[in-house]
Design a protein around this motif. Structure first.
Motif, PDB file in Angstrom:
ATOM      1  N   TRP A  79       0.830  -1.207   0.000  1.00 16.10           N
ATOM      2  CA  TRP A  79       0.000   0.000   0.000  1.00 16.10           C
ATOM      3  C   TRP A  79       0.868   1.263   0.000  1.00 16.10           C
ATOM      4  CZ3 TRP A  79      -4.849  -0.470  -1.206  1.00 16.10           C
ATOM      5  CH2 TRP A  79      -5.608  -1.556  -0.799  1.00 16.10           C
ATOM      6  N   GLN A  80       2.088   1.130   0.452  1.00 17.84           N
ATOM      7  CA  GLN A  80       2.956   2.291   0.623  1.00 17.84           C
ATOM      8  C   GLN A  80       3.699   2.618  -0.675  1.00 17.84           C
ATOM      9  OE1 GLN A  80       2.515   3.841   3.524  1.00 17.84           O
ATOM     10  NE2 GLN A  80       1.101   2.141   3.954  1.00 17.84           N
ATOM     11  N   VAL A  81       4.051   3.881  -0.805  1.00 16.12           N
ATOM     12  CA  VAL A  81       4.782   4.348  -1.990  1.00 16.12           C
ATOM     13  C   VAL A  81       6.158   4.825  -1.531  1.00 16.12           C
ATOM     14  CG1 VAL A  81       4.795   5.937  -3.941  1.00 16.12           C
ATOM     15  CG2 VAL A  81       2.618   5.046  -3.069  1.00 16.12           C
ATOM     16  N   SER A  82       7.188   4.257  -2.102  1.00 17.67           N
ATOM     17  CA  SER A  82       8.540   4.610  -1.692  1.00 17.67           C
ATOM     18  C   SER A  82       8.935   5.977  -2.251  1.00 17.67           C
ATOM     19  CB  SER A  82       9.536   3.557  -2.189  1.00 17.67           C
ATOM     20  OG  SER A  82       9.635   3.601  -3.597  1.00 17.67           O
ATOM     21  N   VAL A  85       9.858   6.061  -5.939  1.00 17.51           N
ATOM     22  CA  VAL A  85       8.753   6.126  -6.898  1.00 17.51           C
ATOM     23  C   VAL A  85       8.260   7.560  -7.040  1.00 17.51           C
ATOM     24  CG1 VAL A  85       6.366   5.424  -7.341  1.00 17.51           C
ATOM     25  CG2 VAL A  85       8.027   3.744  -6.515  1.00 17.51           C
ATOM     26  N   LYS A  86       8.097   8.237  -5.917  1.00 15.62           N
ATOM     27  CA  LYS A  86       7.600   9.610  -5.948  1.00 15.62           C
ATOM     28  C   LYS A  86       8.564  10.554  -6.672  1.00 15.62           C
ATOM     29  CE  LYS A  86       4.805   9.311  -1.751  1.00 15.62           C
ATOM     30  NZ  LYS A  86       4.566   9.859  -0.390  1.00 15.62           N
ATOM     31  N   SER A 156       3.928  -3.306  -6.035  1.00 16.54           N
ATOM     32  CA  SER A 156       5.344  -3.207  -5.690  1.00 16.54           C
ATOM     33  C   SER A 156       5.926  -1.969  -6.365  1.00 16.54           C
ATOM     34  CB  SER A 156       6.083  -4.462  -6.165  1.00 16.54           C
ATOM     35  OG  SER A 156       6.073  -4.538  -7.581  1.00 16.54           O
ATOM     36  N   ASP A 157       7.124  -1.582  -5.944  1.00 14.60           N
ATOM     37  CA  ASP A 157       7.779  -0.425  -6.568  1.00 14.60           C
ATOM     38  C   ASP A 157       7.981  -0.653  -8.056  1.00 14.60           C
ATOM     39  OD1 ASP A 157       7.843   0.800  -4.160  1.00 14.60           O
ATOM     40  OD2 ASP A 157       9.984   0.542  -3.802  1.00 14.60           O
ATOM     41  N   GLU A 158       8.334  -1.875  -8.414  1.00 14.65           N
ATOM     42  CA  GLU A 158       8.554  -2.193  -9.829  1.00 14.65           C
ATOM     43  C   GLU A 158       7.259  -2.041 -10.621  1.00 14.65           C
ATOM     44  OE1 GLU A 158      10.222  -5.885 -12.614  1.00 14.65           O
ATOM     45  OE2 GLU A 158      10.182  -6.055 -10.426  1.00 14.65           O
ATOM     46  N   GLU A 159       6.165  -2.495 -10.046  1.00 12.68           N
ATOM     47  CA  GLU A 159       4.875  -2.367 -10.729  1.00 12.68           C
ATOM     48  C   GLU A 159       4.457  -0.904 -10.835  1.00 12.68           C
ATOM     49  OE1 GLU A 159       2.705  -6.575  -9.504  1.00 12.68           O
ATOM     50  OE2 GLU A 159       2.670  -4.887  -8.109  1.00 12.68           O
ATOM     51  N   ARG A 160       4.713  -0.125  -9.806  1.00 13.54           N
ATOM     52  CA  ARG A 160       4.363   1.297  -9.851  1.00 13.54           C
ATOM     53  C   ARG A 160       5.190   2.028 -10.915  1.00 13.54           C
ATOM     54  NH1 ARG A 160       1.172   2.718  -5.436  1.00 13.54           N
ATOM     55  NH2 ARG A 160       1.194   1.185  -3.744  1.00 13.54           N
ATOM     56  N   LEU A 161       6.463   1.725 -10.984  1.00  7.26           N
ATOM     57  CA  LEU A 161       7.313   2.350 -12.006  1.00  7.26           C
ATOM     58  C   LEU A 161       6.848   1.953 -13.404  1.00  7.26           C
ATOM     59  CD1 LEU A 161      10.845   1.909 -10.370  1.00  7.26           C
ATOM     60  CD2 LEU A 161       9.468   3.991 -10.487  1.00  7.26           C
ATOM     61  N   GLY A 162       6.447   0.685 -13.560  1.00  7.68           N
ATOM     62  CA  GLY A 162       5.934   0.235 -14.853  1.00  7.68           C
ATOM     63  C   GLY A 162       4.651   0.962 -15.226  1.00  7.68           C
ATOM     64  N   ALA A 163       3.768   1.169 -14.242  1.00  7.47           N
ATOM     65  CA  ALA A 163       2.520   1.888 -14.495  1.00  7.47           C
ATOM     66  C   ALA A 163       2.801   3.344 -14.866  1.00  7.47           C
ATOM     67  CB  ALA A 163       1.629   1.824 -13.256  1.00  7.47           C
TER      68      ALA A 163
END
Length: 210
Positions: A79-82, A85-86, A156-163
């Motif tokens: 649930w958290q955003v590193s 990512v931000k 995950s961070d990887e999924e967020r970066l991909g999105a």
């Protein structure tokens, strides 16, 4: 004498019967003791088997509960955003692309609305194209907000970066389309203006209306 023999025989017979009975009782007792020992061993083996099973069950239960807790911690972490990512460069690029899209479409639309080379119907069409691009760009910004906001998505961070990369690609496509659209519309206006000037020149010089 005869009676004495008979009594002796009866005594011996009675004694023999008692001895045999006692021997049978002793054998039965020994047999019962053996069965009792076997029964105790069976109970002992059953207890040992139960303890092994219980220990195994307790171990498996502990492992499963431990894994579940670890899994829950992992899911909660999604649930958290590193900060990485931000601070991802593409986040700023997406926002900048949306700003450029709005700025460039407004400038072009205002210019085309003042151009006599376009009919009112064509101006309305241009406006609908710009409106769709603007709405789609806002949708991409909403998607970006969800991805970089905590407690919105489990990723995950990887999924967020991909999105974020995918949103960046979509926004980039919108901006490139807008620029190509404006370029084509501008060329059309120039062609029409050139044609009108040529027609006006022919009419002024030769009185020929095209």
């Amino acid at each position: 004498m005869k009676k004495l023999c008979i009594l002796l025989i009866l005594f011996l017979a009675t004694t023999t019967t008692k001895v045999q009975a006692q021997e049978q009782e002793i054998q039965q007792l020994l047999l019962n003791i053996g069965k009792l020992a076997q029964f105790k061993q069976i109970l002992k083996d059953l207890k040992k088997g139960y303890e092994i099973i219980y220990k195994g069950y307790t171990t498996i239960k502990g492992i499963s509960e431990g894994n579940f807790k670890l899994h829950q911690v992992f899911l909660d972490g999604l649930w958290q955003v590193s900060p990485e990512v931000k601070k991802y460069k593409r986040v700023k690029d997406i926002i900048n692309y949306q700003f450029l899209l709005v700025k460039e479409y407004k400038l072009a639309y205002n210019r085309f609305r003042k151009d006599d080379n376009f009919t009112p119907e064509e101006i309305n069409y241009l406006g609908s194209v710009y409106e769709q691009l603007f709405k789609q760009s806002l949708t991409h910004l909403d998607e970006l907000t969800v991805v970089v906001t905590a407690n919105k998505l489990r990723m995950s961070d990887e999924e967020r970066l991909g999105a974020i990369d995918q949103i960046f690609s979509h926004m980039q496509d919108k901006l490139l389309f807008l620029r190509e659209f404006n370029k084509s519309t501008t060329l059309l206006a120039i062609q029409r203006a050139h044609q009108r000037n040529n027609n006006q020149t022919l009419e002024n010089l030769y009185g020929i209306a095209q």
